[in-house]
Design a protein around this motif. Structure first.
Motif, PDB file in Angstrom:
ATOM      1  N   LYS A 154      75.455  88.722 -63.633  1.00  0.00           N
ATOM      2  CA  LYS A 154      74.446  89.025 -62.620  1.00  0.00           C
ATOM      3  C   LYS A 154      74.684  88.181 -61.371  1.00  0.00           C
ATOM      4  CE  LYS A 154      69.490  89.586 -62.024  1.00  0.00           C
ATOM      5  NZ  LYS A 154      68.174  89.426 -62.607  1.00  0.00           N
ATOM      6  N   LYS A 155      75.000  86.915 -61.561  1.00  0.00           N
ATOM      7  CA  LYS A 155      75.270  86.017 -60.438  1.00  0.00           C
ATOM      8  C   LYS A 155      76.510  86.482 -59.681  1.00  0.00           C
ATOM      9  CE  LYS A 155      75.689  81.131 -59.370  1.00  0.00           C
ATOM     10  NZ  LYS A 155      75.779  79.773 -59.910  1.00  0.00           N
ATOM     11  N   LYS A 156      77.519  86.943 -60.432  1.00  0.00           N
ATOM     12  CA  LYS A 156      78.746  87.440 -59.821  1.00  0.00           C
ATOM     13  C   LYS A 156      78.459  88.672 -58.964  1.00  0.00           C
ATOM     14  CE  LYS A 156      83.465  88.537 -61.157  1.00  0.00           C
ATOM     15  NZ  LYS A 156      84.366  88.726 -62.306  1.00  0.00           N
ATOM     16  N   ASN A 157      77.602  89.584 -59.466  1.00  0.00           N
ATOM     17  CA  ASN A 157      77.231  90.782 -58.705  1.00  0.00           C
ATOM     18  C   ASN A 157      76.447  90.430 -57.453  1.00  0.00           C
ATOM     19  OD1 ASN A 157      78.521  92.544 -60.421  1.00  0.00           O
ATOM     20  ND2 ASN A 157      76.707  92.913 -61.667  1.00  0.00           N
ATOM     21  N   VAL A 158      75.573  89.430 -57.547  1.00  0.00           N
ATOM     22  CA  VAL A 158      74.807  88.984 -56.383  1.00  0.00           C
ATOM     23  C   VAL A 158      75.755  88.428 -55.329  1.00  0.00           C
ATOM     24  CG1 VAL A 158      73.111  87.296 -55.571  1.00  0.00           C
ATOM     25  CG2 VAL A 158      72.674  88.578 -57.665  1.00  0.00           C
ATOM     26  N   ASN A 159      76.754  87.658 -55.759  1.00  0.00           N
ATOM     27  CA  ASN A 159      77.723  87.109 -54.816  1.00  0.00           C
ATOM     28  C   ASN A 159      78.533  88.207 -54.140  1.00  0.00           C
ATOM     29  OD1 ASN A 159      76.932  84.486 -55.286  1.00  0.00           O
ATOM     30  ND2 ASN A 159      78.491  84.123 -56.844  1.00  0.00           N
ATOM     31  N   LYS A 160      78.907  89.241 -54.896  1.00  0.00           N
ATOM     32  CA  LYS A 160      79.636  90.365 -54.311  1.00  0.00           C
ATOM     33  C   LYS A 160      78.767  91.089 -53.289  1.00  0.00           C
ATOM     34  CE  LYS A 160      82.720  91.587 -58.126  1.00  0.00           C
ATOM     35  NZ  LYS A 160      83.059  92.675 -59.064  1.00  0.00           N
ATOM     36  N   ARG A 161      77.510  91.272 -53.634  1.00  0.00           N
ATOM     37  CA  ARG A 161      76.575  91.947 -52.725  1.00  0.00           C
ATOM     38  C   ARG A 161      76.393  91.140 -51.452  1.00  0.00           C
ATOM     39  NH1 ARG A 161      74.942  96.338 -50.526  1.00  0.00           N
ATOM     40  NH2 ARG A 161      72.878  96.108 -49.654  1.00  0.00           N
ATOM     41  N   LYS A 162      76.212  89.834 -51.601  1.00  0.00           N
ATOM     42  CA  LYS A 162      76.024  88.960 -50.437  1.00  0.00           C
ATOM     43  C   LYS A 162      77.274  88.978 -49.554  1.00  0.00           C
ATOM     44  CE  LYS A 162      74.648  84.377 -48.882  1.00  0.00           C
ATOM     45  NZ  LYS A 162      74.615  84.883 -47.547  1.00  0.00           N
ATOM     46  N   ARG A 163      78.439  88.924 -50.185  1.00  0.00           N
ATOM     47  CA  ARG A 163      79.680  88.950 -49.418  1.00  0.00           C
ATOM     48  C   ARG A 163      79.779  90.254 -48.622  1.00  0.00           C
ATOM     49  NH1 ARG A 163      83.652  88.206 -53.356  1.00  0.00           N
ATOM     50  NH2 ARG A 163      84.420  90.321 -53.182  1.00  0.00           N
ATOM     51  N   PHE A 164      79.385  91.376 -49.263  1.00  0.00           N
ATOM     52  CA  PHE A 164      79.410  92.667 -48.570  1.00  0.00           C
ATOM     53  C   PHE A 164      78.439  92.671 -47.395  1.00  0.00           C
ATOM     54  CE2 PHE A 164      77.848  96.942 -47.792  1.00  0.00           C
ATOM     55  CZ  PHE A 164      79.027  97.630 -47.607  1.00  0.00           C
ATOM     56  N   THR A 165      77.198  92.237 -47.643  1.00  0.00           N
ATOM     57  CA  THR A 165      76.185  92.280 -46.575  1.00  0.00           C
ATOM     58  C   THR A 165      76.482  91.278 -45.465  1.00  0.00           C
ATOM     59  OG1 THR A 165      74.709  90.781 -47.784  1.00  0.00           O
ATOM     60  CG2 THR A 165      74.354  93.161 -48.076  1.00  0.00           C
ATOM     61  N   ASP A 166      77.209  90.218 -45.782  1.00  0.00           N
ATOM     62  CA  ASP A 166      77.602  89.263 -44.742  1.00  0.00           C
ATOM     63  C   ASP A 166      78.759  89.802 -43.895  1.00  0.00           C
ATOM     64  OD1 ASP A 166      75.694  87.489 -45.646  1.00  0.00           O
ATOM     65  OD2 ASP A 166      77.115  86.132 -46.635  1.00  0.00           O
ATOM     66  N   LEU A 167      79.742  90.407 -44.561  1.00  0.00           N
ATOM     67  CA  LEU A 167      80.952  90.839 -43.853  1.00  0.00           C
ATOM     68  C   LEU A 167      80.825  92.188 -43.163  1.00  0.00           C
ATOM     69  CD1 LEU A 167      83.782  89.747 -46.318  1.00  0.00           C
ATOM     70  CD2 LEU A 167      83.175  88.729 -44.123  1.00  0.00           C
ATOM     71  N   ALA A 168      80.059  93.115 -43.743  1.00  0.00           N
ATOM     72  CA  ALA A 168      79.986  94.474 -43.185  1.00  0.00           C
ATOM     73  C   ALA A 168      79.570  94.505 -41.718  1.00  0.00           C
ATOM     74  CB  ALA A 168      79.068  95.349 -44.037  1.00  0.00           C
ATOM     75  N   PRO A 169      78.487  93.845 -41.334  1.00  0.00           N
ATOM     76  CA  PRO A 169      78.107  93.919 -39.913  1.00  0.00           C
ATOM     77  C   PRO A 169      79.170  93.333 -38.983  1.00  0.00           C
ATOM     78  CG  PRO A 169      76.322  92.994 -41.220  1.00  0.00           C
ATOM     79  CD  PRO A 169      77.508  93.096 -42.119  1.00  0.00           C
ATOM     80  N   ILE A 170      79.795  92.260 -39.397  1.00  0.00           N
ATOM     81  CA  ILE A 170      80.826  91.628 -38.564  1.00  0.00           C
ATOM     82  C   ILE A 170      82.013  92.570 -38.393  1.00  0.00           C
ATOM     83  CG2 ILE A 170      82.486  89.720 -38.451  1.00  0.00           C
ATOM     84  CD1 ILE A 170      80.353  88.057 -40.056  1.00  0.00           C
ATOM     85  N   ARG A 171      82.488  93.101 -39.506  1.00  0.00           N
ATOM     86  CA  ARG A 171      83.678  93.957 -39.454  1.00  0.00           C
ATOM     87  C   ARG A 171      83.407  95.275 -38.736  1.00  0.00           C
ATOM     88  NH1 ARG A 171      86.797  92.837 -45.183  1.00  0.00           N
ATOM     89  NH2 ARG A 171      87.038  90.597 -44.813  1.00  0.00           N
ATOM     90  N   VAL A 172      82.267  95.876 -39.000  1.00  0.00           N
ATOM     91  CA  VAL A 172      81.944  97.156 -38.344  1.00  0.00           C
ATOM     92  C   VAL A 172      81.766  96.937 -36.844  1.00  0.00           C
ATOM     93  CG1 VAL A 172      80.243  99.009 -38.165  1.00  0.00           C
ATOM     94  CG2 VAL A 172      80.999  98.222 -40.419  1.00  0.00           C
ATOM     95  N   ASN A 173      81.076  95.881 -36.460  1.00  0.00           N
ATOM     96  CA  ASN A 173      80.916  95.602 -35.027  1.00  0.00           C
ATOM     97  C   ASN A 173      82.257  95.338 -34.353  1.00  0.00           C
ATOM     98  OD1 ASN A 173      78.124  95.964 -34.674  1.00  0.00           O
ATOM     99  ND2 ASN A 173      77.724  93.972 -35.588  1.00  0.00           N
ATOM    100  N   ASN A 174      83.176  94.670 -35.053  1.00  0.00           N
ATOM    101  CA  ASN A 174      84.518  94.454 -34.497  1.00  0.00           C
ATOM    102  C   ASN A 174      85.256  95.772 -34.312  1.00  0.00           C
ATOM    103  OD1 ASN A 174      84.379  91.666 -34.238  1.00  0.00           O
ATOM    104  ND2 ASN A 174      85.216  91.284 -36.273  1.00  0.00           N
ATOM    105  N   VAL A 175      85.170  96.642 -35.304  1.00  0.00           N
ATOM    106  CA  VAL A 175      85.830  97.947 -35.202  1.00  0.00           C
ATOM    107  C   VAL A 175      85.253  98.749 -34.044  1.00  0.00           C
ATOM    108  CG1 VAL A 175      86.082 100.191 -36.347  1.00  0.00           C
ATOM    109  CG2 VAL A 175      86.511  98.101 -37.626  1.00  0.00           C
ATOM    110  N   LEU A 176      83.929  98.803 -33.957  1.00  0.00           N
ATOM    111  CA  LEU A 176      83.291  99.560 -32.872  1.00  0.00           C
ATOM    112  C   LEU A 176      83.670  99.002 -31.505  1.00  0.00           C
ATOM    113  CD1 LEU A 176      79.753 100.139 -34.430  1.00  0.00           C
ATOM    114  CD2 LEU A 176      81.665 101.754 -34.296  1.00  0.00           C
ATOM    115  N   LYS A 177      83.712  97.687 -31.398  1.00  0.00           N
ATOM    116  CA  LYS A 177      84.102  97.050 -30.132  1.00  0.00           C
ATOM    117  C   LYS A 177      85.521  97.462 -29.748  1.00  0.00           C
ATOM    118  CE  LYS A 177      85.262  92.584 -28.143  1.00  0.00           C
ATOM    119  NZ  LYS A 177      85.435  91.155 -28.413  1.00  0.00           N
ATOM    120  N   HIS A 178      86.429  97.432 -30.705  1.00  0.00           N
ATOM    121  CA  HIS A 178      87.814  97.755 -30.402  1.00  0.00           C
ATOM    122  C   HIS A 178      88.012  99.249 -30.144  1.00  0.00           C
ATOM    123  CE1 HIS A 178      88.417  93.640 -31.832  1.00  0.00           C
ATOM    124  NE2 HIS A 178      89.425  93.669 -30.978  1.00  0.00           N
ATOM    125  N   ILE A 179      87.239 100.081 -30.792  1.00  0.00           N
ATOM    126  CA  ILE A 179      87.307 101.517 -30.483  1.00  0.00           C
ATOM    127  C   ILE A 179      86.846 101.754 -29.046  1.00  0.00           C
ATOM    128  CG2 ILE A 179      86.241 103.764 -30.975  1.00  0.00           C
ATOM    129  CD1 ILE A 179      86.377 103.010 -33.953  1.00  0.00           C
TER     130      ILE A 179
END
Length: 79
Positions: free
Chosen positions: A4-29
């Motif tokens: 359960k802790k491992k899944n929470v860490n995966k979820r947190k990593r996703f929610t932390d990285l997704a906005p950064i990466r998507v905003n970078n992609v949109l900026k570069h597009i």
């Protein structure tokens, strides 16, 4: 408990990285889009079409990966 802790860490990593990466992609597009301005850039239409095709191909690859992940969950084999 550890799983359960491992899944929470995966979820947190996703929610932390997704906005950064998507905003970078949109900026570069948008930056690529700025290159359509013929007052600032000299290019052939075919060159720009290749850029757009390569971007589209990469996006299609991402969609395919997502669909493959979804299909893995649905697939139940029985004899």
């Amino acid at each position: 408990m550890e799983e359960k802790k491992k899944n929470v860490n995966k979820r947190k990593r996703f929610t932390d990285l997704a906005p950064i990466r998507v905003n970078n992609v949109l900026k570069h597009i948008r930056l690529v889009g700025n290159m359509t301005n013929k007052n600032n850039y000299d290019y052939f239409t075919e060159e720009f079409k290749k850029i757009l095709k390569d971007i589209d191909d990469e996006l299609s690859l991402i969609k395919s990966k997502l669909k493959a992940q979804e299909n893995k969950k649905k697939k139940i084999w029985k004899l």
